[in-house]
Scaffold this active site. Structure first.
Site, mmCIF file in Angstrom:
data_model
loop_
_atom_site.group_PDB
_atom_site.id
_atom_site.type_symbol
_atom_site.label_atom_id
_atom_site.label_comp_id
_atom_site.label_asym_id
_atom_site.label_seq_id
_atom_site.Cartn_x
_atom_site.Cartn_y
_atom_site.Cartn_z
ATOM 1 N N LYS A 36 71.991 122.164 -13.932
ATOM 2 C CA LYS A 36 73.248 122.888 -13.789
ATOM 3 C C LYS A 36 74.036 122.684 -15.088
ATOM 4 O O LYS A 36 74.744 121.710 -15.260
ATOM 5 C CB LYS A 36 74.042 122.366 -12.589
ATOM 6 C CG LYS A 36 75.009 123.395 -11.949
ATOM 7 C CD LYS A 36 76.071 123.946 -12.875
ATOM 8 C CE LYS A 36 77.147 122.917 -13.173
ATOM 9 N NZ LYS A 36 78.267 123.524 -14.020
ATOM 10 N N GLU B 240 79.189 126.046 -17.273
ATOM 11 C CA GLU B 240 79.388 127.492 -17.157
ATOM 12 C C GLU B 240 80.154 128.060 -18.341
ATOM 13 O O GLU B 240 80.261 129.290 -18.477
ATOM 14 C CB GLU B 240 80.106 127.820 -15.842
ATOM 15 C CG GLU B 240 81.541 127.327 -15.735
ATOM 16 C CD GLU B 240 81.661 125.888 -15.290
ATOM 17 O OE1 GLU B 240 82.775 125.484 -14.878
ATOM 18 O OE2 GLU B 240 80.655 125.136 -15.355
ATOM 19 N N SER C 286 83.222 113.889 -18.372
ATOM 20 C CA SER C 286 84.423 113.054 -18.418
ATOM 21 C C SER C 286 84.323 111.910 -17.415
ATOM 22 O O SER C 286 83.566 111.975 -16.432
ATOM 23 C CB SER C 286 85.664 113.897 -18.116
ATOM 24 O OG SER C 286 85.663 114.311 -16.756
ATOM 25 N N CYS D 209 81.408 112.827 -27.249
ATOM 26 C CA CYS D 209 81.761 111.538 -26.659
ATOM 27 C C CYS D 209 81.521 110.383 -27.610
ATOM 28 O O CYS D 209 81.984 109.266 -27.364
ATOM 29 C CB CYS D 209 81.004 111.319 -25.353
ATOM 30 S SG CYS D 209 79.226 111.100 -25.568
#
Length: 499
Positions: free
Chosen positions: A173, A176, A226, A281
């Site tokens: 996934k 988007e 996050s 990150c």
């Protein structure tokens, strides 16, 4: 308008939920694409395809898996520019950054190509009379990956190549916000000969995520994003009996000692803080200057930062592109506009930056904040943009204490000429990845990537040995066989009788 569909069972599958998400060109601000957002039923379909494929893929030979992965690696190498172009179009990073992302992802594909040595088991013979003990590793089944917008090709490649090399099947996934690169990765895997259903891609929002976290046929979930979402992923998936590795946010510090080469430290700070527009990150977002070097170091950083060329990622002259969305751009800018009121010296303010001909893009310039307090929002929060804060301490010990007091523990670095100081730092600092005169200590593919504290939820880091262990489970087999010489009378095995 271009549409991005799911990839399920080895083919493109149009979205059936009726829900679509916008995909924006960050350089222009224009919506260029719409992506299908999966319903829970569509996630079920993808998981079912993966489960069906596992019936044969999970027992396939290592030779079959690695031969496919070698072909896949060759296709990825040949299509580097195409993958990078999709990243630039939807994420906004400059083409050189996008190519670097693909290269780092390829490292893990190469690791997966050599998976045979890492899946070797262990054997102890004669632990007791005629008793042997073997330890083996086996795949989990269907596993899922939920990946962020900032590295739409690299982070998926940190997950699924190892997972499928270990014998699992995978449901990805992706974000988007920039989904096209993930689909191309799946298409190339099919071209390399990966059987239908082994790698599936479903796009979506929280509906799709929650469906994967709760699905009884998903054995494990990998996540990068996050800290609040990583905590949610870990809590929810664990409650549903799944194995979880959830990598969260960061506030990476660079400690600069008085003996450091300040030119090298300034070069490193600029590239580590502002590369990929700070949307990574492992960006250095906080420099800790020790002793009297602070003013000189800040001046050198400013001199270099002012020369960075900002523009669309398709322009070869651009060194930094826009941010992913307007909302994110505005959030990043708020940390700079509010910094002075919280006591910082605003050395560079990039909030008013625009690019001629691209006025509607999500632009922000480089910002540099000096003498920042540990109580300031710009220090406490992960900004995820081109904002570098500088803090001052008098001693090495104060600097280490400051860094260790952060709730994050992803990566950190020290710049010094003193080997003893560097050795102390690498042992005393509370972070999962440490650089010594290296500003972004991202491990190579055969070492694992991951932080400490609020930067990681779960026991396993990603890729490397930890990745292999995460995508497999151990089994110990204890075996006793009678000596063939003791076979019953009348059974001739060709062995002499002992008595």
């Amino acid at each position: 308008m271009k549409t991005v569909s799911h990839w399920i069972g080895g083919k493109s599958v149009e979205g059936a939920s009726g829900n679509w998400g916008p995909v924006t060109d960050p350089a222009t601000g224009a919506v260029t694409t719409q992506v299908a957002l999966a319903s829970a039923e569509e996630v079920d379909t993808a998981v079912a395809a993966a489960k069906a494929a596992y019936a044969t893929w999970g027992t396939s030979s290592l030779a079959q898996r690695t031969s496919i992965l070698f072909r896949y690696r060759a296709l990825l190498d040949a299509r580097r520019d195409d993958i990078a172009a999709l990243i630039t179009a939807e994420h906004g990073k400059v083409h050189s950054d996008a190519l670097g992302e693909v290269a780092r992802g390829l490292e893990i594909v190469e690791l997966a190509c050599g998976i045979t040595t890492q899946l070797k088991g262990e054997l102890s013979t004669q632990v007791s009379s005629r008793v042997d003990v073997a330890a083996i590793r086996q795949p989990l089944g269907v596993v899922a990956g939920i990946t962020p917008f900032n590295f739409p090709a690299m982070v998926p490649m940190w997950m699924f190549p190892l997972a499928i090399a270990c014998g699992n099947t995978f449901v990805l996934k992706p974000s988007e916000k920039d989904p096209s690169a993930a689909v191309l990765l799946a298409e190339l895997a099919a071209e390399a000969g990966l059987p239908d259903g082994v790698l599936n891609v479903v796009h979506g929002d929280k509906v799709a995520v929650d469906s994967l976290l709760a699905h009884p046929d998903v054995a494990a979930v990998s996540f990068v994003g996050s800290t609040p979402i990583a905590r949610y992923i870990h809590t929810t998936a664990s409650a549903n009996g799944k194995r979880v590795q959830a990598l969260g946010g960061a506030k990476n510090h660079m400690l600069v000692l008085p003996d450091a080469d300040l030119d090298a430290a300034a070069d490193a700070a600029v590239s580590a803080a502002y590369g990929s527009a700070g949307e990574r990150c492992m960006a250095i977002s906080a420099v800790v200057a020790v002793g009297a070097i602070g003013d000189d170091l800040v001046a050198k950083i400013r001199e270099r930062a002012e020369k960075i060329v900002i523009g669309p990622g398709t322009d070869p002259a651009s060194e930094m592109g826009p941010l992913i969305t307007k909302a994110h751009r505005d959030k990043v800018a708020s940390y700079v506009t509010g910094a002075a009121a919280q006591g910082a010296d605003v050395v560079l303010d990039g909030t008013g930056h625009t690019v001629d001909g691209y006025e509607d893009g999500h632009w922000i310039g480089l910002s540099l904040l000096d003498k920042v307090s540990t109580d300031a929002d710009a220090y406490r929060d992960e900004i995820f943009g081109p904002v570098l804060v500088v803090l001052r301490t008098e001693t090495y010990e104060e600097g280490v204490a400051l860094i260790n007091s952060s709730p994050f523990g992803n990566g950190t670095a020290i710049f010094t000429r003193d080997g003893g100081a560097a050795r102390r730092f690498q042992l005393e600092i509370e972070a999962g990845m440490v650089g010594v005169n290296v500003p972004i200590p991202v491990p190579v593919g055969y070492h694992s990537f991951g932080g400490w504290k609020d930067s990681l939820f779960g026991d396993h880091h990603i890729y490397g040995n930890d990745g292999v262990h995460f995508y497999t489970r151990g089994k110990v087999v204890t075996t006793r066989w009678p000596d063939p010489a003791d076979a019953p009378t009348g059974v001739d095995l060709g062995f002499p009788r002992n008595h």
